[in-house]
Write a protein that holds these residues in place. Structure first.
Motif, PDB file in Angstrom:
ATOM      1  N   VAL A 414      55.836  14.147  64.222  1.00  0.00           N
ATOM      2  CA  VAL A 414      56.555  12.960  63.585  1.00  0.00           C
ATOM      3  C   VAL A 414      56.262  12.969  61.997  1.00  0.00           C
ATOM      4  N   ASP A 415      56.013  14.494  61.710  1.00  0.00           N
ATOM      5  CA  ASP A 415      55.757  14.478  60.099  1.00  0.00           C
ATOM      6  C   ASP A 415      54.735  13.433  59.450  1.00  0.00           C
ATOM      7  N   PRO A 416      53.548  13.305  60.000  1.00  0.00           N
ATOM      8  CA  PRO A 416      53.160  11.990  59.421  1.00  0.00           C
ATOM      9  C   PRO A 416      52.282  12.128  58.038  1.00  0.00           C
ATOM     10  N   ASP A 417      52.096  11.064  57.396  1.00  0.00           N
ATOM     11  CA  ASP A 417      51.365  11.189  56.018  1.00  0.00           C
ATOM     12  C   ASP A 417      49.795  11.167  56.433  1.00  0.00           C
ATOM     13  N   LEU A 418      49.483  10.545  57.504  1.00  0.00           N
ATOM     14  CA  LEU A 418      48.079  10.377  57.612  1.00  0.00           C
ATOM     15  C   LEU A 418      47.718  10.522  59.268  1.00  0.00           C
ATOM     16  N   ILE A 419      46.674  11.071  59.592  1.00  0.00           N
ATOM     17  CA  ILE A 419      46.224  11.098  60.934  1.00  0.00           C
ATOM     18  C   ILE A 419      44.809  10.726  61.148  1.00  0.00           C
ATOM     19  N   PHE A 420      44.634   9.817  62.095  1.00  0.00           N
ATOM     20  CA  PHE A 420      43.393   9.290  62.429  1.00  0.00           C
ATOM     21  C   PHE A 420      42.962  10.152  63.637  1.00  0.00           C
ATOM     22  N   LEU A 421      42.051  10.986  63.696  1.00  0.00           N
ATOM     23  CA  LEU A 421      41.550  11.691  64.778  1.00  0.00           C
ATOM     24  C   LEU A 421      40.263  11.063  65.315  1.00  0.00           C
ATOM     25  N   ASP A 422      40.207  10.447  66.489  1.00  0.00           N
ATOM     26  CA  ASP A 422      39.028   9.982  67.278  1.00  0.00           C
ATOM     27  C   ASP A 422      38.556  11.007  68.207  1.00  0.00           C
ATOM     28  N   GLU A 423      37.231  11.573  67.881  1.00  0.00           N
ATOM     29  CA  GLU A 423      36.496  12.597  68.574  1.00  0.00           C
ATOM     30  C   GLU A 423      37.581  13.750  68.868  1.00  0.00           C
ATOM     31  N   PRO A 424      37.872  14.280  67.804  1.00  0.00           N
ATOM     32  CA  PRO A 424      39.141  15.521  68.128  1.00  0.00           C
ATOM     33  C   PRO A 424      38.747  16.815  68.716  1.00  0.00           C
ATOM     34  N   THR A 425      37.406  16.878  68.693  1.00  0.00           N
ATOM     35  CA  THR A 425      36.975  18.139  69.698  1.00  0.00           C
ATOM     36  C   THR A 425      36.241  17.855  70.623  1.00  0.00           C
ATOM     37  N   ARG A 426      36.289  16.735  71.462  1.00  0.00           N
ATOM     38  CA  ARG A 426      35.362  16.353  72.522  1.00  0.00           C
ATOM     39  C   ARG A 426      35.753  17.140  73.590  1.00  0.00           C
ATOM     40  N   GLY A 427      34.827  18.010  74.491  1.00  0.00           N
ATOM     41  CA  GLY A 427      35.258  18.484  75.699  1.00  0.00           C
ATOM     42  C   GLY A 427      36.274  19.998  75.296  1.00  0.00           C
ATOM     43  N   VAL A 428      36.007  20.242  74.262  1.00  0.00           N
ATOM     44  CA  VAL A 428      36.786  21.338  73.563  1.00  0.00           C
ATOM     45  C   VAL A 428      35.779  22.745  73.639  1.00  0.00           C
ATOM     46  N   ASP A 429      36.243  23.887  73.784  1.00  0.00           N
ATOM     47  CA  ASP A 429      35.222  25.004  73.631  1.00  0.00           C
ATOM     48  C   ASP A 429      34.988  25.239  72.103  1.00  0.00           C
ATOM     49  N   VAL A 430      33.998  26.308  71.961  1.00  0.00           N
ATOM     50  CA  VAL A 430      33.687  26.407  70.666  1.00  0.00           C
ATOM     51  C   VAL A 430      34.752  27.226  69.870  1.00  0.00           C
ATOM     52  N   GLY A 431      35.411  28.052  70.757  1.00  0.00           N
ATOM     53  CA  GLY A 431      36.496  28.797  69.942  1.00  0.00           C
ATOM     54  C   GLY A 431      37.936  28.049  69.290  1.00  0.00           C
ATOM     55  N   ALA A 432      38.314  27.098  70.381  1.00  0.00           N
ATOM     56  CA  ALA A 432      39.463  26.035  69.951  1.00  0.00           C
ATOM     57  C   ALA A 432      38.702  25.021  69.089  1.00  0.00           C
ATOM     58  N   LYS A 433      37.559  24.594  69.023  1.00  0.00           N
ATOM     59  CA  LYS A 433      36.933  23.823  68.008  1.00  0.00           C
ATOM     60  C   LYS A 433      37.118  24.249  66.619  1.00  0.00           C
ATOM     61  N   GLU A 435      39.263  26.411  65.684  1.00  0.00           N
ATOM     62  CA  GLU A 435      40.725  26.444  65.155  1.00  0.00           C
ATOM     63  C   GLU A 435      40.990  25.039  64.876  1.00  0.00           C
ATOM     64  N   ILE A 436      40.594  24.016  65.658  1.00  0.00           N
ATOM     65  CA  ILE A 436      41.198  22.668  65.187  1.00  0.00           C
ATOM     66  C   ILE A 436      40.586  22.112  63.890  1.00  0.00           C
ATOM     67  N   HIS A 437      39.431  22.736  63.431  1.00  0.00           N
ATOM     68  CA  HIS A 437      38.818  22.345  62.417  1.00  0.00           C
ATOM     69  C   HIS A 437      39.646  23.175  61.166  1.00  0.00           C
ATOM     70  N   ARG A 438      40.114  24.272  61.519  1.00  0.00           N
ATOM     71  CA  ARG A 438      40.835  24.806  60.700  1.00  0.00           C
ATOM     72  C   ARG A 438      42.392  24.314  60.418  1.00  0.00           C
ATOM     73  N   ILE A 439      42.673  23.891  61.473  1.00  0.00           N
ATOM     74  CA  ILE A 439      43.959  23.165  61.355  1.00  0.00           C
ATOM     75  C   ILE A 439      43.941  21.842  60.535  1.00  0.00           C
ATOM     76  N   LEU A 440      42.948  21.310  60.819  1.00  0.00           N
ATOM     77  CA  LEU A 440      42.820  19.726  60.091  1.00  0.00           C
ATOM     78  C   LEU A 440      42.649  20.104  58.578  1.00  0.00           C
ATOM     79  N   ARG A 441      41.707  21.145  58.159  1.00  0.00           N
ATOM     80  CA  ARG A 441      41.675  21.449  56.792  1.00  0.00           C
ATOM     81  C   ARG A 441      43.099  21.797  56.337  1.00  0.00           C
ATOM     82  N   ASP A 442      43.714  22.614  56.928  1.00  0.00           N
ATOM     83  CA  ASP A 442      45.095  23.097  56.347  1.00  0.00           C
ATOM     84  C   ASP A 442      46.019  21.945  56.269  1.00  0.00           C
ATOM     85  N   LEU A 443      46.095  21.103  57.013  1.00  0.00           N
ATOM     86  CA  LEU A 443      46.807  19.586  56.903  1.00  0.00           C
ATOM     87  C   LEU A 443      46.382  18.991  55.823  1.00  0.00           C
ATOM     88  N   ALA A 444      45.155  18.637  55.560  1.00  0.00           N
ATOM     89  CA  ALA A 444      44.583  18.229  54.459  1.00  0.00           C
ATOM     90  C   ALA A 444      45.130  18.767  53.117  1.00  0.00           C
TER      91      ALA A 444
END
Lengths: 503, 337
Positions: A414-433, A435-444
């Protein structure tokens, strides 16, 4: 080696395509406090469930006092003398504290009638060591931290030889945690072996004798705590240079405000919350479980709770009736409970990604443009590095990390202006973790506001530019830059004075 | 042993399954509609040998007529099941439409107006149930159980327990229940139209996509900004409204209003939807599958009748088919964790 009470040898366990334990070994001596460390998804909790008879291992052996045993149920584990305190609170909220604490004994009892007076006396005796909790109170009425103490009391009443504590301090205040450590040491001195699961380095180094590290379902190493330093454990947990796990932070603070919250209050769960989120910044929210972190964010998005106070997004004051309005305004929330409230597991990847705003995939007359839907899903999947077979496959066929990427893709759709992420890497393996951190930083960096709630302090410290700490429904402080340390955050998060039976 | 086969499956890049042959079979059987069509065709072939009367147009028409009107209710029930609800009151509410329509007609109303009011009343009954489910927070099962009994009570009270003879219904009204266009009865055409419309709506529109989201995971739907209570209210109301439509058609077909009509209809309707792939847990189901389920049940009944099997056996066999269909489905879907 006759002081080894419990030994695990080459245990495997798979759930569908996920190989949660890849032949792990573990050894516990009488009278030691043995820390088990590892990232989320490393296999710690899975192994504990195997030891407690909740899960059957696919292969491998459990030795109890040197003899191979099969533990088919928690009852059998209790008979051997294994007590497990789960990470999640698993109490019956509608019955009394005493009944909860002595549930295993009541279950095994051969008497026809329950002797409530004896039950309450016995429960009271155990509770006295821990906290001032009335054994006759209804369990559901207790605060989260007191419920956690009841869980621990429940395990203490078992005449156990091995006590397993799975992240018991996640909901405890500093003082309560210290009490618990005192009890643990006393029990260890009596010859009980204690397995202590945690990824808080301070706790491991202050209280434990040995530490075993798991990573991605494999056994890595066992070390004497006296001979190592915290970075040794972290290195074993992460398994590579730690810098990789977190992307570079914001170079220069930006004064442009994306979100501004003023005096946000709700009847019982939080009060007077005020903060700003700046352009390009990743803002963290820390606090104990039950402190009100998720509740504040859900209140801002109008997912639940009747809130008062002012919320401005990009300078515009918002009046939201419900979460649908929040999505329209450009503010979305990624749930901490991916399976329970984040995804539609039996529905397809594409259908999951479109769920937030169906108008984006509809043609005139409200008909769904299936090709357009798949095209949007494909593009978002590519952007996030999503690995899948077909877009029409159910989300349940994906690994935890990829499921989380679908959940994030759903937010981004939905092309948001703001995303709240609650425990975004819970139950996620280290590699994907990573990647998710990188995605969040790129978004910011691209101008999307990012607010992350996490119970993993190293994650918050590594990922965020600034961290708000919540204590009992209020912002108790804020740390940024080099001040972001586990100690600083924990002291802001903990209640210094003990506040009686009910909070 | 178990561990190693799982590893092979992972290496092959697919979810672990019991074996290769089974995997292929499952792929085919996973299309519920394909399986149902195959079973129906098989039954038709077997029956055409067993009874020369079976493949006559008269019999075929009878079989379709037997489930066509009920099929309209099956459509409503399937949509409701997908949204995570259930309705036990369909039989009573269908009878209610007949009784209200018949009573108003006898009181001097135009039959079309009487029918519209009857359908309106059934829609209101659905909204009433929807209110108790979404606003009060009661379970569909209990609310519709209560309404099942209440609606039946109203039917009996309003008629004194006797059928209302509607001998003076005008022929143009009877046409919707008894007429034919060419060789095809109007009832069957109406039924096919309802099925086609709702099949397209359900598969292709954003409005009905929300029904799937809500039934699949109500919390996740709410966390996607979907007003789930509104969705459940709507599907509950729609199911009762379609009962009203069915009741009016029955009234035109029988030329009477029977207060005891539709006893046990909920079993047939829910069974058809479930055999056709709808889940009581919500989130899955298709109109086509449900209609094939209804066709299968009707075909089995008529086959057993042709073979002179006792009526009492028919219930036993119907129940067994339902149990078998759901059990097979459970095993086929078990690999999904």
């Amino acid at each position: 080696m006759d002081d080894v009470v419990l030994k695990i040898s080459d245990v495997h366990k798979s759930f569908g395509a996920i190989h949660a334990l890849k032949g792990v070994d573990f050894e516990l001596k009488r009278g030691e406090i043995h820390a088990l460390a590892g990232e989320n998804g490393a296999g710690k909790s899975t192994l504990m469930n195997v030891i407690d008879g909740i899960l059957a291992p696919d292969s491998g052996t459990i030795f109890w006092n040197g003899a191979a045993v099969t533990i088919a149920s928690p009852t059998e584990a209790q008979k051997l003398g294994i007590g497990l305190v789960h990470q999640e609170i698993a109490l019956c909220p509608d019955v009394s504290v005493a009944e909860n604490i002595l549930m295993p004994q009541t279950n095994l009892s051969r008497k026809f009638f329950v002797d409530y007076a004896a039950l309450e006396a016995k429960a009271g005796e155990v509770l006295r060591q821990l906290a001032d909790i009335d054994p006759r109170a209804r369990t559901g009425d207790l605060s989260i931290s007191n419920q956690q103490l009841v869980e621990i009391a429940k395990a203490l009443t078992l005449d156990c030889k091995v006590l397993i504590l799975d992240e018991p301090t996640a909901a405890l205040t500093e003082r309560e945690a210290q009490l618990l450590f005192g009890i643990m040491r006393r029990l260890a001195d009596q010859g009980i072996g204690i397995i202590y699961i945690s990824h808080r380095m301070v706790e491991i180094f202050d209280n434990c004798d040995r530490v075993t590290v798991f990573r991605d379902g494999s056994y890595i190493t066992t070390m004497d705590v006296a001979q190592i330093t915290p970075p040794d454990v972290v290195k074993a947990m992460v398994g590579r240079v730690i810098d990789d796990l977190y992307p570079a932070k914001q170079a220069e603070p930006d004064d442009n405000v994306i979100l501004s919250v003023r005096d946000l209050s709700e009847a019982t769960r939080f009060r007077d919350v005020s903060f700003d989120l700046h352009h390009g910044e990743v803002l963290g929210i820390a606090g104990l479980i039950g402190a009100g972190r998720s509740e504040i964010v859900k209140g801002i998005c109008r997912i639940e709770g009747e809130v008062t106070g002012e919320v401005r997004l990009n300078g515009k004051a918002l009046t939201l009736r419900d979460y649908g309005d929040s999505i329209d305004a450009g503010m979305v929330y990624l749930s901490e409970d991916r399976k329970g409230s984040g995804l539609f597991l039996d529905m397809s990847i594409a259908e999951n990604i479109s769920a937030l705003d169906l108008s984006r995939i509809s043609r005139r007359g409200g008909m769904i443009d299936s090709r357009g839907e798949r095209e949007r899903a494909r593009a978002l999947g590519e952007r996030l590095g999503l690995k899948y077979g077909k877009l029409t496959d159910p989300v349940s066929s994906l690994s935890g990390g990829n499921q989380q990427k679908v959940a994030i893709a759903k937010m981004l759709s939905v092309d948001p202006d703001l995303i709240f992420l609650d425990e975004p890497t819970r139950g996620v393996d280290v590699g994907a973790k990573a990647e998710i951190h990188r995605i969040l930083r790129d978004l910011a960096r691209s101008g999307v506001g990012i607010v992350v709630i996490s119970s993993e302090l190293p994650e918050l410290i590594g990922l965020c530019d600034r961290i708000l700490v919540i204590r009992e429904g209020r912002i108790s402080g804020e740390v940024a830059g080099d001040d972001m340390t586990e100690e600083a955050i924990m002291s802001l998060a903990s209640v210094l004075e003990h506040e009686g039976a009910d909070a | 042993m178990r561990g190693s086969s799982v590893e092979q499956a992972i290496e092959a890049g697919e979810a672990p399954r019991d074996g290769r042959g089974m995997a292929a079979a499952k792929g085919l059987l996973k299309m519920r509609e394909t399986g149902l069509i195959a079973i129906i065709l098989l039954l038709i072939v077997v029956m055409s040998f067993a009874s020369p009367y079976f493949l006559t147009w008269v019999n075929i028409r009878t079989v379709i007529m037997a489930f066509a009107v009920e099929g309209i209710v099956v459509v409503g029930m399937t949509i409701l099941l997908i949204s995570g609800g259930i309705d036990l009151s369909v039989g009573s509410v269908t009878a209610l439409a007949m009784v209200i329509g018949g009573w108003l007609f006898l009181a001097g109303f135009d039959p079309w107006v009487a029918s519209l009011i009857a359908i309106g009343c059934c829609t209101a009954v659905g909204a009433f149930m929807g209110f108790f489910v979404t606003k009060i927070g009661l379970h569909h099962f209990i609310v519709s159980l209560a309404v099942m009994v209440i609606a039946r009570g109203i039917c009996l009270l309003g008629t004194g327990g006797r059928p209302l003879g509607l001998y003076t219904l005008p022929p143009e009204f009877k046409f919707i229940g008894q007429g034919s266009i060419g060789p095809i009865p109007v009832v069957i055409l109406t039924f096919l139209a309802v099925v086609a419309i709702f099949d397209i709506l359900l598969r292709r529109t954003t409005m009905f996509r929300k029904v799937f989201y809500t039934g699949s995971n109500e919390r996740a739907a709410a966390y996607s900004g979907i007003r789930t209570k509104r969705v459940i209210f709507a599907t509950t109301t729609l199911c009762s409204a379609l009962c009203g439509v069915a009741g009016v058609i029955y009234m035109a077909r029988f030329g009477s209003a029977q207060p005891t009509f539709g006893l046990g209809m909920e079993l047939n309707v829910i069974a058809a939807a479930v055999i056709g792939g709808a889940s009581l847990n919500g989130g899955t189901g298709t109109i086509l599958g449900a209609i094939l389920g209804a066709a299968l049940l009707s075909l089995v009944s008529s086959s057993l009748a042709l073979l002179d099997v006792s009526v009492y056996w028919q219930d036993i066999i119907r129940g067994s088919i339902l149990l078998a269909a759901v059990t097979i489905d459970l095993f086929l879907n078990k690999r999904r964790g």
